[in-house]
Design a protein around this motif. Sequence first.
Motif, PDB file in Angstrom:
ATOM      1  N   LEU A   1       0.859  -1.340   0.048  1.00 51.69           N
ATOM      2  CA  LEU A   1       0.193   0.216   0.021  1.00 51.69           C
ATOM      3  C   LEU A   1       0.742   1.196  -0.048  1.00 51.69           C
ATOM      4  N   PHE A   2       2.004   1.200   0.743  1.00 57.61           N
ATOM      5  CA  PHE A   2       2.738   2.324   0.907  1.00 57.61           C
ATOM      6  C   PHE A   2       3.441   2.727  -0.345  1.00 57.61           C
ATOM      7  N   ALA A   3       4.026   1.691  -1.196  1.00 58.35           N
ATOM      8  CA  ALA A   3       4.619   1.691  -2.199  1.00 58.35           C
ATOM      9  C   ALA A   3       3.770   2.163  -3.362  1.00 58.35           C
ATOM     10  N   ALA A   4       2.632   1.646  -3.324  1.00 58.20           N
ATOM     11  CA  ALA A   4       1.619   2.237  -4.237  1.00 58.20           C
ATOM     12  C   ALA A   4       1.164   3.786  -4.062  1.00 58.20           C
ATOM     13  N   GLU A   5       1.068   4.224  -2.799  1.00 60.67           N
ATOM     14  CA  GLU A   5       0.390   5.430  -2.420  1.00 60.67           C
ATOM     15  C   GLU A   5       1.666   6.360  -2.884  1.00 60.67           C
ATOM     16  N   TYR A   6       2.827   5.914  -2.484  1.00 59.63           N
ATOM     17  CA  TYR A   6       4.348   6.818  -2.748  1.00 59.63           C
ATOM     18  C   TYR A   6       4.530   6.938  -4.095  1.00 59.63           C
ATOM     19  N   THR A   7       4.415   5.961  -4.840  1.00 61.02           N
ATOM     20  CA  THR A   7       4.611   6.354  -6.412  1.00 61.02           C
ATOM     21  C   THR A   7       3.426   7.177  -6.740  1.00 61.02           C
ATOM     22  N   ALA A   8       2.218   6.761  -6.579  1.00 62.18           N
ATOM     23  CA  ALA A   8       1.095   7.583  -6.962  1.00 62.18           C
ATOM     24  C   ALA A   8       1.268   9.034  -6.734  1.00 62.18           C
TER      25      ALA A   8
ATOM     26  N   PRO B   1      -7.522  12.924   2.842  1.00 58.67           N
ATOM     27  CA  PRO B   1      -6.927  13.013   4.267  1.00 58.67           C
ATOM     28  C   PRO B   1      -6.454  11.643   4.694  1.00 58.67           C
ATOM     29  N   ASP B   2      -7.165  10.454   4.564  1.00 61.03           N
ATOM     30  CA  ASP B   2      -6.657   9.362   4.673  1.00 61.03           C
ATOM     31  C   ASP B   2      -5.316   9.121   4.080  1.00 61.03           C
ATOM     32  N   ARG B   3      -5.165   9.263   2.872  1.00 61.01           N
ATOM     33  CA  ARG B   3      -3.947   8.871   2.052  1.00 61.01           C
ATOM     34  C   ARG B   3      -2.964   9.813   2.792  1.00 61.01           C
ATOM     35  N   ALA B   4      -3.267  11.054   2.865  1.00 60.55           N
ATOM     36  CA  ALA B   4      -2.311  12.125   3.355  1.00 60.55           C
ATOM     37  C   ALA B   4      -1.447  11.617   4.532  1.00 60.55           C
ATOM     38  N   ARG B   5      -2.516  11.230   5.565  1.00 60.76           N
ATOM     39  CA  ARG B   5      -2.091  10.686   6.977  1.00 60.76           C
ATOM     40  C   ARG B   5      -1.462   9.486   6.707  1.00 60.76           C
ATOM     41  N   PHE B   6      -1.823   8.527   5.754  1.00 67.50           N
ATOM     42  CA  PHE B   6      -1.212   7.539   5.958  1.00 67.50           C
ATOM     43  C   PHE B   6       0.289   7.604   5.486  1.00 67.50           C
ATOM     44  N   LEU B   7       0.499   8.402   4.344  1.00 65.32           N
ATOM     45  CA  LEU B   7       1.937   8.588   3.819  1.00 65.32           C
ATOM     46  C   LEU B   7       2.538   9.415   4.881  1.00 65.32           C
ATOM     47  N   LEU B   8       1.734  10.298   5.689  1.00 63.61           N
ATOM     48  CA  LEU B   8       2.852  11.040   6.687  1.00 63.61           C
ATOM     49  C   LEU B   8       3.159   9.982   7.766  1.00 63.61           C
ATOM     50  N   LEU B   9       2.338   9.230   8.383  1.00 64.30           N
ATOM     51  CA  LEU B   9       2.668   8.418   9.320  1.00 64.30           C
ATOM     52  C   LEU B   9       3.543   7.087   9.007  1.00 64.30           C
ATOM     53  N   SER B  10       3.582   6.802   7.853  1.00 65.70           N
ATOM     54  CA  SER B  10       3.903   5.373   7.461  1.00 65.70           C
ATOM     55  C   SER B  10       5.256   5.157   7.330  1.00 65.70           C
TER      56      SER B  10
ATOM     57  N   ALA C   1      13.881   0.069  -0.833  1.00 69.06           N
ATOM     58  CA  ALA C   1      13.607  -0.747  -1.832  1.00 69.06           C
ATOM     59  C   ALA C   1      13.078  -0.197  -3.172  1.00 69.06           C
ATOM     60  N   LEU C   2      12.336   0.852  -2.774  1.00 73.45           N
ATOM     61  CA  LEU C   2      11.866   1.640  -4.004  1.00 73.45           C
ATOM     62  C   LEU C   2      12.825   2.077  -4.807  1.00 73.45           C
ATOM     63  N   MET C   3      13.875   2.996  -4.069  1.00 68.82           N
ATOM     64  CA  MET C   3      14.813   3.518  -4.827  1.00 68.82           C
ATOM     65  C   MET C   3      15.758   2.384  -5.601  1.00 68.82           C
ATOM     66  N   LYS C   4      15.906   1.253  -4.910  1.00 70.89           N
ATOM     67  CA  LYS C   4      16.690   0.167  -5.760  1.00 70.89           C
ATOM     68  C   LYS C   4      16.086  -0.215  -6.932  1.00 70.89           C
ATOM     69  N   ASP C   5      14.894  -0.075  -7.049  1.00 73.89           N
ATOM     70  CA  ASP C   5      13.852  -0.624  -8.010  1.00 73.89           C
ATOM     71  C   ASP C   5      13.869   0.632  -9.148  1.00 73.89           C
TER      72      ASP C   5
ATOM     73  N   GLU D   1      10.477   6.150  -8.767  1.00 70.52           N
ATOM     74  CA  GLU D   1      10.507   7.664  -8.513  1.00 70.52           C
ATOM     75  C   GLU D   1       9.858   7.932  -7.175  1.00 70.52           C
ATOM     76  N   THR D   2      10.362   8.785  -6.296  1.00 68.50           N
ATOM     77  CA  THR D   2       9.820   9.059  -5.050  1.00 68.50           C
ATOM     78  C   THR D   2       9.358  10.501  -5.286  1.00 68.50           C
ATOM     79  N   PRO D   3       8.524  11.048  -4.118  1.00 67.42           N
ATOM     80  CA  PRO D   3       8.336  12.568  -4.137  1.00 67.42           C
ATOM     81  C   PRO D   3       9.544  13.296  -3.995  1.00 67.42           C
ATOM     82  N   VAL D   4      10.490  12.919  -3.238  1.00 65.48           N
ATOM     83  CA  VAL D   4      11.510  13.647  -3.045  1.00 65.48           C
ATOM     84  C   VAL D   4      12.444  13.782  -4.238  1.00 65.48           C
ATOM     85  N   ASP D   5      12.447  12.683  -5.259  1.00 62.48           N
ATOM     86  CA  ASP D   5      12.965  12.827  -6.402  1.00 62.48           C
ATOM     87  C   ASP D   5      12.485  13.836  -7.022  1.00 62.48           C
ATOM     88  N   VAL D   6      11.161  13.846  -7.378  1.00 67.29           N
ATOM     89  CA  VAL D   6      10.384  14.990  -8.096  1.00 67.29           C
ATOM     90  C   VAL D   6      10.686  16.350  -7.722  1.00 67.29           C
TER      91      VAL D   6
END
Lengths: 197, 197
Positions: free
Chosen positions: B59-66, B99-108, B118-122, B125-130
């Motif tokens: 879930l985190f990977a999906a939300e993070y890349t989305a 709000p749920d998605r935002a909070r999930f990304l913030l907390l997780s 792991a994401l970076m290995k693959d 792209e992360t939000p930081v990269d953008v």
Amino acid sequence: MSKDARIDARNKVRDAAIALFAQKGVKATTIKDIARAAGVSEGALYRHWASKEDLAAALFAAEYTALSHSLREAAGSGPAPERLRRVIVWAFGLVEAAPDRARFLLLSQHDALPPVPALMKDGLETPVDVVCAIVGDGIAERSIVDADREALAHTVIGAIVLNIQSHVYGRQTAPLGTLADTVADALLRGLSTGKGA
Amino acid sequence: MSKDARIDARNKVRDAAIALFAQKGVKATTIKDIARAAGVSEGALYRHWASKEDLAAALFAAEYTALSHSLREAAGSGPAPERLRRVIVWAFGLVEAAPDRARFLLLSQHDALPPVPALMKDGLETPVDVVCAIVGDGIAERSIVDADREALAHTVIGAIVLNIQSHVYGRQTAPLGTLADTVADALLRGLSTGKGA
DNA sequence: CCATTATGAGTGAACGTTCACTCACATCCT
DNA sequence: AGGATGTGAGTGAACGTTCACTCATAATGG
């Protein structure tokens, strides 16, 4: 067992707990881990703290308020922008001087939900309050741009926290001293009016 | 067993898990909680994910890349400072829109440590990269001051994250729209050279 | 077109583990 | 002596995970 030894036991638990909480988080750290690392029994913990949650909350509250005092001292006096710069530099320095404490404070905000509102209820000062106060002074003395001071304070703190996090997690490899100056330069250019106090 | 239960199980679990993770964190959310909220059995989860940790990571990977893609889209084109402002405004908007998605990304981020490296290995792209990329463009086109781009990017992201956090946790009560502008103004004043692209 | 078989998502009680916390007893300090 | 402190095996509850089983639907064959 000497009186000192007993006092040491408490402190040994504190140090061990902070180190473990910093490395694995509160939830993932067990009482057994802490007792083992501190060199005391599990039962001994309960002579001094009512529960694991109580221990974590007490440690967090102590570190949090200690950080507030340190920040306030580090800020010193003078125009707000100069005080903010000293706060930023000092915060980055903490990571090198006491990495466990820095990491504990960084991580535990999300584990230890209840204490922060509780601290504010007790009228205790938080690091956010310290920065807010400096920003507020700066706005009053016209050395900081006139805007929502909470928003500006959170902007400063967020910039500090995320840069430290990225350093701790290994993404940012630039030396902390350089980082502190870069971040301080960018933030103060955005917050200062350019006028002195 | 209804037809709907079968078809929607995956998505219902996803939605329920994100909401629960956002409210209580991953560790504090039990499989039973998720199954109950999703209206499916506990065993059903294991048809689709190998473990609770796997579910959270997925879930985190999906939300993070989305989030990365959304940020990239929201940034659009033009001079870097303008793109950064759009990113900031969009991020604050997410809190109201989901709000749920935002909070999930913030907390997780602190619960789900392994996936980010792991994401970076693959090569994902992360939000930081953008944000880093936009800052890098800005430095190249001389619209952003010449400094460590990771440091500047983290400064921007940290400011966004902490302001959002303080809003979510109820300390900051100013409306999000105003907050976004205040933060964007302060940051861009600090990062821009004043020259156009 | 129906009967038969195959598929695999869904179920939930049961299992084994982990963990915070307790307690009967030992030890130390004043 | 007696209160304070330390010990660590024991306890019970909570939790993630498993597995034998169900059954709606799809595929197959005559």
